[in-house]
Write an enzyme that holds these catalytic residues in place. Sequence first.
Site, PDB file in Angstrom:
ATOM      1  N   ARG A 118       6.812 -13.132  -6.498  1.00  0.00           N
ATOM      2  CA  ARG A 118       5.696 -12.444  -5.829  1.00  0.00           C
ATOM      3  C   ARG A 118       4.893 -13.503  -5.102  1.00  0.00           C
ATOM      4  NH1 ARG A 118       1.101  -8.137  -7.688  1.00  0.00           N
ATOM      5  NH2 ARG A 118       2.924  -6.804  -7.439  1.00  0.00           N
ATOM      6  N   HIS A 161       7.116  -4.452  -0.422  1.00  0.00           N
ATOM      7  CA  HIS A 161       6.958  -4.281  -1.877  1.00  0.00           C
ATOM      8  C   HIS A 161       8.044  -3.300  -2.350  1.00  0.00           C
ATOM      9  CE1 HIS A 161       5.292  -4.469  -5.752  1.00  0.00           C
ATOM     10  NE2 HIS A 161       4.179  -3.773  -5.608  1.00  0.00           N
ATOM     11  N   GLN A 187       8.216  -1.261  -5.818  1.00  0.00           N
ATOM     12  CA  GLN A 187       7.213  -0.198  -5.951  1.00  0.00           C
ATOM     13  C   GLN A 187       7.750   1.143  -5.419  1.00  0.00           C
ATOM     14  OE1 GLN A 187       3.783  -0.391  -7.163  1.00  0.00           O
ATOM     15  NE2 GLN A 187       4.027   1.824  -7.048  1.00  0.00           N
ATOM     16  N   ASP A 205      -3.403   3.160  -0.472  1.00  0.00           N
ATOM     17  CA  ASP A 205      -3.360   1.805  -1.052  1.00  0.00           C
ATOM     18  C   ASP A 205      -4.692   1.144  -0.700  1.00  0.00           C
ATOM     19  OD1 ASP A 205      -2.547  -0.664  -2.072  1.00  0.00           O
ATOM     20  OD2 ASP A 205      -1.317  -1.184  -0.339  1.00  0.00           O
ATOM     21  N   CYS A 240      -0.173   2.908  -5.486  1.00  0.00           N
ATOM     22  CA  CYS A 240       0.579   1.876  -6.215  1.00  0.00           C
ATOM     23  C   CYS A 240      -0.278   1.215  -7.297  1.00  0.00           C
ATOM     24  CB  CYS A 240       1.123   0.845  -5.245  1.00  0.00           C
ATOM     25  SG  CYS A 240      -0.126   0.141  -4.151  1.00  0.00           S
ATOM     26  N   ARG A 286       7.296   1.945 -12.903  1.00  0.00           N
ATOM     27  CA  ARG A 286       7.608   0.564 -12.477  1.00  0.00           C
ATOM     28  C   ARG A 286       8.557  -0.072 -13.492  1.00  0.00           C
ATOM     29  NH1 ARG A 286       4.383  -2.230  -9.357  1.00  0.00           N
ATOM     30  NH2 ARG A 286       6.340  -3.288  -8.882  1.00  0.00           N
TER      31      ARG A 286
HETATM   32  N1   CP Z   1       1.429  -1.909  -7.978  1.00  0.00           N
HETATM   33  C1   CP Z   1       1.521  -3.210  -8.301  1.00  0.00           C
HETATM   34  O1   CP Z   1       2.350  -3.951  -7.779  1.00  0.00           O
HETATM   35  O2   CP Z   1       0.636  -3.608  -9.253  1.00  0.00           O
HETATM   36  P1   CP Z   1       0.366  -5.115  -9.747  1.00  0.00           P
HETATM   37  O3   CP Z   1      -0.281  -5.841  -8.600  1.00  0.00           O
HETATM   38  O4   CP Z   1      -0.522  -4.956 -10.943  1.00  0.00           O
HETATM   39  O5   CP Z   1       1.694  -5.737 -10.088  1.00  0.00           O
HETATM   40  N1  NVA Z   2      -1.155  -3.831  -0.473  1.00  0.00           N
HETATM   41  C1  NVA Z   2      -1.484  -4.258  -1.808  1.00  0.00           C
HETATM   42  C2  NVA Z   2      -0.480  -3.779  -2.788  1.00  0.00           C
HETATM   43  C3  NVA Z   2      -0.779  -4.127  -4.226  1.00  0.00           C
HETATM   44  C4  NVA Z   2       0.271  -3.626  -5.189  1.00  0.00           C
HETATM   45  C5  NVA Z   2      -1.611  -5.763  -1.842  1.00  0.00           C
HETATM   46  O1  NVA Z   2      -0.731  -6.440  -1.299  1.00  0.00           O
HETATM   47  O2  NVA Z   2      -2.594  -6.278  -2.377  1.00  0.00           O
END
Ligand code: CP
Ligand code: NVA
Length: 331
Positions: free
Chosen positions: A108, A135, A138, A231, A272, A317
Site C-alpha cells: 500500500r 484500490h 476493495q 468515498d 469503502c 474485505r
Molecule cells: N477501505 C480501506 O481500504 O480501509 P483501510 O484504509 O482501513 O485499509
Molecule cells: N480514496 C481513499 C480510499 C481509502 C480506502 C484514500 O485513498 O484515502
Amino acid sequence: MAVNLKGRSFLKLLDFTPREIRYLLDLSRDLKRAKYAGTEQKMMEGKNIVLLFQKDSTRTRCAFEVGALDQGAHVTYLGPSGSQFGKKESVADSARVLGRMYDGIQFRGYKQSDVEELAKHSGVPVFNGLTDQWHPTQILADFLTIEEYKGSLKGLKFVFAGDARNNMGNSLMVGAAKMGMHFVAAAPKELWPDQDLISQCQEIAKETGAVIELSENLQQAATDADVIYTDVWVSMGEAPEVWEQRIKQLKPFQVNAENVKNAKPDFLFMHCLPAFHDLNTEVAQDIYQKFGLTAMEVTDEIFESKHSVVFEEAENRLHTIKAVMVATVGK
Ligand code: CP
Ligand code: NVA
C-alpha cells in the site's frame, strides 16, 4: 479452459478478465461460507506474506493478516517507518530481497509504478492494497456485498458520488465496466476520471453490456439507482490545503436524503471506509472548526440508515483478500 491465477499479481482490475474476476468473487463466497461453517481448508500452510505499508490502514491490513493466518500462512508487517524501503533501498532492490524470503507481497503506497515494479522484480505475486491510482481489492469486497444483497451485478445502476478520479472512482468504473454494470460517476467535471480511462472503460463496456456515464448532478444521477457509493473527499497523501477547494467542489455531491430521494426504495448505500459522517474523529472536528460542516461525503442519517451495508462491505474485505491470496499463492 479452467481459470488459473497461480503466481499472478493483483495490481489493478484492468489486468483481469471478467471471468477471472467472477472466479475471485465465487472463491470469496466459498471461503466465507467455509469460515462460517467451520470447514475452512488451509491452502497456505508454510507460506510467508509480507505486508508493506507506506500509508495507514485498518481494514486492508487486518484483512491480509487474518486472511493469511486463517489459511495457515505467516505474515510480517512493515509500516510507513522501520524498514529501508524507498529510503535507503530502491523498490527494485527491496523487491529482490523480499521475493527471496516471501511467497507474496502486499503493497500500500503512493505510486502505482512502485507496486508494478515490485511485481516485476520480486518473482512472487504482489497485491495492490491501494495506491493513489487504484484500490482493486476493495472492489472485490464491494461487488461480493452487492451480490449478497441484490443477487447479481449485471445491469445494476451503480452511482459513485465524489472525487471520481481518485483510486476508488477509477477502480469502481473499471470493475463496473468489466462486470456489465450501469456505472454513473457524479462529480464536477474537473473531478471526473481521466478521459483515456473513460474511453478504455467504454470500449470494455461494448463487450460486457456495461454502460459508463458521467454526470454533474447527483440528484439526476441517483434516479433509480440500485447502489449509491461515496468515498472521502480528500484521499491519503493529498495536501491538507486541498480541503477548502474540495469541500466547495463536492458539497453538492454529498450523499444526503435530498440528493438520493429518487433512488430505488431498496437502494444500497456503500462506502469503502473510513467515512466522515459525524464529528467523532479528529479530522472531522478540525474540518468542523474551520468550515462548519457536521458531515462530509455522507450524512449520519444515510450512513446509519437501513440502506447502509458499509460494515458488511468491510467484513467482505477479509473474504475477498483471502481469495486473492489463495488463488495466487495457495496450494
Ligand atoms: N477501505 C480501506 O481500504 O480501509 P483501510 O484504509 O482501513 O485499509
Ligand atoms: N480514496 C481513499 C480510499 C481509502 C480506502 C484514500 O485513498 O484515502
